[in-house]
Design an enzyme around this catalytic site. Structure first.
Site, mmCIF file in Angstrom:
data_model
loop_
_atom_site.group_PDB
_atom_site.id
_atom_site.type_symbol
_atom_site.label_atom_id
_atom_site.label_comp_id
_atom_site.label_asym_id
_atom_site.label_seq_id
_atom_site.Cartn_x
_atom_site.Cartn_y
_atom_site.Cartn_z
ATOM 1 N N ARG A 172 7.465 6.153 -4.309
ATOM 2 C CA ARG A 172 7.900 6.808 -3.068
ATOM 3 C C ARG A 172 7.286 6.066 -1.903
ATOM 4 O O ARG A 172 6.269 5.399 -2.033
ATOM 5 C CB ARG A 172 7.476 8.286 -3.046
ATOM 6 C CG ARG A 172 5.971 8.489 -3.090
ATOM 7 C CD ARG A 172 5.523 9.948 -3.036
ATOM 8 N NE ARG A 172 4.056 10.015 -3.120
ATOM 9 C CZ ARG A 172 3.383 10.072 -4.245
ATOM 10 N NH1 ARG A 172 4.025 10.081 -5.402
ATOM 11 N NH2 ARG A 172 2.055 10.108 -4.242
ATOM 12 N N SER A 204 0.811 -1.223 0.000
ATOM 13 C CA SER A 204 0.000 0.000 0.000
ATOM 14 C C SER A 204 0.839 1.266 0.000
ATOM 15 O O SER A 204 0.827 2.066 0.939
ATOM 16 C CB SER A 204 -0.950 -0.047 1.175
ATOM 17 O OG SER A 204 -1.686 -1.227 1.072
ATOM 18 N N ASP A 219 -3.928 -1.562 -1.331
ATOM 19 C CA ASP A 219 -5.015 -1.929 -0.409
ATOM 20 C C ASP A 219 -6.375 -1.386 -0.863
ATOM 21 O O ASP A 219 -7.414 -2.008 -0.625
ATOM 22 C CB ASP A 219 -4.715 -1.479 1.042
ATOM 23 C CG ASP A 219 -4.336 -0.017 1.188
ATOM 24 O OD1 ASP A 219 -4.209 0.675 0.167
ATOM 25 O OD2 ASP A 219 -4.170 0.435 2.341
HETATM 26 C C1 BGC Z 1 -0.374 5.124 0.196
HETATM 27 C C2 BGC Z 1 -1.438 4.392 -0.603
HETATM 28 C C3 BGC Z 1 -2.332 3.588 0.318
HETATM 29 C C4 BGC Z 1 -2.872 4.462 1.434
HETATM 30 C C5 BGC Z 1 -3.752 3.690 2.416
HETATM 31 C C6 BGC Z 1 -1.009 5.898 1.330
HETATM 32 O O1 BGC Z 1 -0.013 6.463 2.137
HETATM 33 O O2 BGC Z 1 0.338 6.002 -0.636
HETATM 34 O O3 BGC Z 1 -0.847 3.547 -1.572
HETATM 35 O O4 BGC Z 1 -3.383 3.032 -0.426
HETATM 36 O O5 BGC Z 1 -1.802 5.042 2.148
HETATM 37 O O6 BGC Z 1 -3.067 2.642 3.029
#
Ligand code: BGC
Length: 503
Positions: A162, A147, A200
């Site tokens: 990132r 995620s 996610d």
């Molecule tokens: C991430 C996402 C993720 C979200 C929730 C963010 O910091 O960049 O990819 O879906 O958090 O977990």
């Protein structure tokens, strides 16, 4: 310290709370800007709101079957699970959870990914020994919920753009995270294939669609947890960056005409064109590992709300003598960045007692301010701030939801001059949204506050807001990753084998 004037204290708390106001006009401006940034991200690579094509071209309908492994890296815990999809919108799930040691979040990729592979090994040895005995040559297929923003180039290939949420492992940037995990799994000699890479939000969307009743597919999967983000079903024809000459694009099924897009809305409006920007937000950003990035997330999600509260409490202390009796030392928790957990806001919001005893307890537990030293007015002042911060988070969360509903053409126009053409309420389709995460699950009244803001968006109004069905997709990341691993394996013609079954 002079005795505290409690009237002045409450007045000051209310003044700070007003700095967190996010008006109906702000919501509407936010939606407009979000629509603009969505388009930019769909048309071009390298935009702050990345709008990542996920290579997932359909959502499940509940008939999917088989046993799949799923792992989930995205917050404070790493989870390994096996999911048995029953083919009738139900599933069973076995899981193991391991906290990620804090120092690993800023270590190197080998340290982190070999730790993950070790957890997979322990899990399959405990739960799938029979599988490997029965089918020694068969690899279990694994869906990897990762995620963080990745530049996805195939269903099982994605290069890390990132880190977010406090992770910071420099050598992993630009690497294919599936390969990093597969390498460590292979090093342990495990018969497991990383078949799919899943955000996610995409997992939540898939899981909700698999389990959600009715014929309407789910439009959006959204996380309001440690971080925030959303993934939705977009028309392929609108993702024009995929068809630009020279675009580096992997294979995908074009027959559905759709693809799930991971918006990465945490980085919406990093330039702060429309987002609120109080001194408490500015202080937080300065102290974060990624200043200037994930600016939307930093105003909404669980990793940050506690810190915004701490910053505003400090302001109240300096300007109106909060916690006067407790006589806070310079090195106290109140002066320590990140010392307040977001759960504090949920507990305080839920405390409707006369004496605010729970609020005082939370302040004692998290800030080490003795409850006996906190006056009722001080507790009330803290509650005013905590409520304002939670409310702003919920109202901000309405912005991407409204924008995506508008962008995908799901709104019904207001009644036409010729009423025959307008649909009755019963005829209007449900707009299904799967959500997950600690903030939406545990902050009291989060959905109600969010819906109030949705109604204030002219294009939606009450009529469309009422059509939105929002539900928590339990175990979304695990089930979603399993569902995508299932599709990926099927596309490659890999048979699913279930130990102990004759099916
Ligand atoms: C991430 C996402 C993720 C979200 C929730 C963010 O910091 O960049 O990819 O879906 O958090 O977990």
């Amino acid at each position: 310290m002079a005795p505290v004037d409690s009237k002045a204290l409450i007045a000051k708390a209310e003044a700070i709370a007003r700095e967190f106001e996010y008006t109906a006009e702000d919501v509407r401006k936010g939606v407009k800007e979000f629509l603009r940034e969505m388009d930019l991200g769909l048309q071009n690579d390298g935009q702050p709101m990345t709008m990542i094509p996920t290579y997932v071209t359909s959502v499940p309908n509940g008939t999917e079957k088989g046993v799949y492994l799923a792992v989930d890296l995205g917050g404070t815990n790493f989870r390994v699970c096996s999911v048995s999809l029953k083919g009738n919108s139900t599933f069973t799930l076995t899981q193991a959870k391991a906290a990620i040691p804090k120092e690993m979040m800023t270590s190197d990729s080998h340290t982190l990914f070999s730790f993950l592979a070790q957890q997979v090994k322990a899990f399959v040895e405990e739960h799938h020994a029979d599988h490997f005995e029965e089918f020694p040559d068969h690899h279990l297929q694994l869906g990897f919920t990762f995620s963080f923003p990745v530049d996805q180039r195939a269903v099982n290939k994605g290069y890390l753009i990132r880190w977010t949420k406090g992770f910071d492992i420099k050598d992993a940037i630009g690497k294919d995270v599936c390969e990093l995990l597969q390498k460590e799994i292979d090093a342990l000699g495990l018969p497991v294939t990383v078949a799919a890479l899943v955000n996610d939000t995409v997992g939540t969307l898939m899981a909700r669609s698999y389990t959600s009743p009715g014929k309407t597919g789910t439009l959006l999967g959204a996380i309001f947890g440690t971080g925030t983000n959303g993934a939705y079903v977009e028309k392929l024809s609108k993702i024009t960056k995929m068809t630009k000459p020279g675009a580096n694009i992997g294979e995908y099924d074009k027959s559905t005409g759709e693809m799930v897009v991971n918006t990465e809305w945490g980085s919406f409006d990093n330039e702060l064109r429309v987002l609120p920007n109080t001194p408490y937000d500015q202080e937080l950003d300065k102290m974060s590992v990624n200043p200037g990035i994930q600016m939307f997330e930093k105003r909404i999600s669980g990793m940050f709300l506690g810190e915004i509260l701490r910053n505003s409490l400090l302001a109240l202390k300096d300007s109106a003598g909060l916690f006067a009796k407790a006589d806070i030392a310079a090195d106290a928790f109140l002066h320590t960045p990140w010392s307040v957990d977001t759960s504090a806001l949920s507990f305080i919001e839920a405390d409707n007692s006369e004496d605010l005893a729970r609020t005082k307890q939370v302040l004692e537990a998290q800030l080490h301010v003795p409850a006996a030293d906190i006056s009722i007015e001080e507790a009330r002042a803290v509650k005013i701030l905590a409520h304002a911060i939670g409310r702003r988070s919920a109202r901000l969360s309405a912005v991407p939801i409204a924008a995506i509903i508008i962008a995908t053409g799901k709104v019904q126009p207001p009644p036409q001059p010729r009423p025959v053409a307008a649909k009755t309420d019963e005829e209007l389709e449900v707009i299904d949204i799967g959500v997950d995460g600690s903030v939406v699950e545990h902050y009291p009244g989060f959905e109600k506050l969010l819906r109030e803001a949705l109604r204030e968006v002219e294009e939606l109004g009450e009529k469309n807001e009422k059509r939105i069905r929002m539900g928590v997709a339990k175990d979304g990341s695990g089930v979603g990753a399993a569902l995508i691993a299932q599709v990926a394996a099927k596309m490659k013609g890999i048979e699913n084998k279930v130990a102990g079954s004759t099916a």
